[in-house]
Write a protein that holds these residues in place. Structure first.
Motif, mmCIF file in Angstrom:
data_model
loop_
_atom_site.group_PDB
_atom_site.id
_atom_site.type_symbol
_atom_site.label_atom_id
_atom_site.label_comp_id
_atom_site.label_asym_id
_atom_site.label_seq_id
_atom_site.Cartn_x
_atom_site.Cartn_y
_atom_site.Cartn_z
ATOM 1 N N MET A 20 92.451 68.795 89.417
ATOM 2 C CA MET A 20 92.048 67.481 88.939
ATOM 3 C C MET A 20 92.181 66.440 90.055
ATOM 4 N N PRO A 21 91.173 65.582 90.237
ATOM 5 C CA PRO A 21 91.286 64.504 91.221
ATOM 6 C C PRO A 21 92.469 63.586 90.916
ATOM 7 N N PHE A 22 93.096 63.057 91.977
ATOM 8 C CA PHE A 22 94.261 62.198 91.813
ATOM 9 C C PHE A 22 93.953 60.989 90.934
ATOM 10 N N ALA A 23 92.740 60.467 91.031
ATOM 11 C CA ALA A 23 92.377 59.270 90.266
ATOM 12 C C ALA A 23 92.527 59.485 88.764
ATOM 13 N N ILE A 24 92.332 60.712 88.302
ATOM 14 C CA ILE A 24 92.461 60.979 86.866
ATOM 15 C C ILE A 24 93.918 60.805 86.430
ATOM 16 N N TYR A 25 94.853 61.205 87.277
ATOM 17 C CA TYR A 25 96.272 61.008 86.955
ATOM 18 C C TYR A 25 96.637 59.519 86.993
ATOM 19 N N VAL A 26 95.964 58.775 87.854
ATOM 20 C CA VAL A 26 96.160 57.325 87.879
ATOM 21 C C VAL A 26 95.727 56.717 86.544
ATOM 22 N N LEU A 27 94.585 57.167 86.038
ATOM 23 C CA LEU A 27 94.134 56.688 84.726
ATOM 24 C C LEU A 27 95.148 57.058 83.650
ATOM 25 N N GLY A 28 95.758 58.243 83.772
ATOM 26 C CA GLY A 28 96.790 58.646 82.824
ATOM 27 C C GLY A 28 97.989 57.723 82.865
ATOM 28 N N LEU A 29 98.369 57.221 84.057
ATOM 29 C CA LEU A 29 99.469 56.266 84.173
ATOM 30 C C LEU A 29 99.156 54.982 83.413
ATOM 31 N N ALA A 30 97.927 54.488 83.561
ATOM 32 C CA ALA A 30 97.541 53.280 82.832
ATOM 33 C C ALA A 30 97.563 53.519 81.329
#
Length: 403
Positions: A1-11
């Motif tokens: 999974m791209p890192f940006a998807i985990y960033v969205l998960g943080l939000a």
């Protein structure tokens, strides 16, 4: 999974914490503002209504925005709403901030689902969905209890500040990690996306999602009286039971994410049947502490496994309407989250006993299974096509693939 998807998960973690944390703050907020508990409870209702109405509406308004800009706009609005909420001494202003935060949350989740699905690739929408929904489950496990601890130590306003602080790094992370892409002139219009949402298969999927989520929130909203009055474990066991719900939901959403792209038919068929059996068994054996706690975990896992799979199926079915598909999926889940507890409350008000919400949950899942069976017989659920990432799935829109 791209890192940006985990960033969205943080939000989404910050937003999930905000959505559920008021349950531990109501008494302090009522005392601070000099209002009733019912008035403070209306803040939760306002947030839920904002999520239901806001998800498709705000998604439509942002359809012609680049996705990174939309995500940043929603997230910054959400952050500022909590800063104002933490500072205000007016209950009316606080009420408005909750509505604004809900609209921003709904818009972020709708666009975030579409963004994560497109970044993950055409065969991994289920895994991408599970990462975002993991943020909600982690909010139940860690965010909400942490908010209660902050409130106990420094007052309810500190919980609002906590949500704003958690949201701040997510703003910078979205800015740095989510690709910036201009809106494709050939991208689907609002009319096109709305037309793509009229497929019977998608409507059935959204209805199933609302029913399953309604069953989930119906029972878990009234879990405390079951644990204290039926299981007779005492109030000290309530946090442990709620933690089991959160842990189970985290496990379930990740299992669902791994299977939703390859075996969704099996997940929905066997998971739905197990979910129905679990609610009935819970209602029958709630007086047994060991069985009750095991079922709390299992039902949390099954509920989010089936629920996340349904969201992934909605995204696959609405591939020609990626943004509004995420918006309507978000709205459907929140309709269930609002209607389920209301039905459970009616059952309790009718003096059917503390186990009655468990039976209402069973009835909602049974209705979902019946609807799925009728839809399958009518050819509205794709028949045996239980691998939508590979078979007979509409092609991704070029704009989505490039976003």
């Amino acid at each position: 999974m791209p890192f940006a998807i985990y960033v969205l998960g943080l939000a989404v973690f910050a937003q999930g914490t905000s959505e559920f944390m008021l349950s531990g703050l109501v008494e302090d907020m009522a005392a601070d503002f000099g209002v009733s508990l019912q008035a403070v409870g209306s803040l939760t209702s306002a947030f839920a209504v904002g999520m239901v109405v806001g998800a498709p509406l705000v998604a439509m308004l942002s359809l012609r925005w680049p996705r990174r800009r939309a995500l940043l706009a929603f997230l910054i609005t959400f952050l500022l709403a909590h800063v104002v909420g933490a500072l205000t001494h007016s209950f009316e202003v606080l009420f408005v901030t909750r509505v604004i935060a809900a609209l921003a949350n709904a818009g972020f989740l709708a666009v975030g689902l579409a963004t994560a699905a497109s970044m993950a690739g055409p065969q991994a929408k289920g895994r991408a969905t599970s990462v975002l929904l993991s943020g909600v489950t982690l909010a139940c496990i860690a965010g909400v209890p942490l908010g209660a601890v902050l409130s106990e130590a420094w007052g309810w306003r500190s919980a609002f500040w906590g949500v704003a602080i958690i949201s701040a790094p997510a703003v910078f992370a979205v800015l740095m990690s989510v690709p910036s892409a201009p809106v494709d002139p050939a991208a689907p219009s609002v009319r096109h996306e709305l037309g793509a949402l009229r497929t019977p298969r998608l409507i059935v999927t959204l209805m199933l999602g609302a029913l399953v989520n309604g069953a989930t929130f119906c029972s878990f909203t009234y879990l405390t009286p079951v644990i204290t009055n039926v299981t007779d474990l005492g109030s000290g066991w309530v946090p442990a039971a709620l933690a089991l719900v959160g842990i189970g939901s985290f496990v379930g959403v990740n299992i669902g994410g791994r299977l939703a792209d390859t075996r969704p038919g099996q997940v929905l068929a066997f998971g739905g049947a197990a979910l129905l059996a679990g609610w009935l068994l819970f209602a029958l054996t709630a007086a047994n502490p060991v069985v009750a706690l095991v079922l709390v975990f299992l039902q949390g896992a099954l509920s989010f496994c089936v629920g996340s799979t349904l969201i992934a199926q909605a995204l696959y079915t609405a591939s020609d309407a990626p943004t509004l598909g995420g918006g309507f999926a978000t709205a459907a889940l929140n309709v269930g989250a609002a209607v389920g507890p209301a039905l459970g409350g009616l059952a309790l008000s009718a003096r059917f006993g503390y186990r009655s919400p468990l039976l209402v949950s069973a009835a909602l899942v049974a209705l979902a299974l019946l609807l799925a069976g009728v839809a399958r017989a009518a050819g509205l659920t794709g028949g045996k096509r239980d691998t939508p990432a590979v078979e007979n799935r509409p092609a991704e829109h070029p704009a989505e693939a490039r976003s």
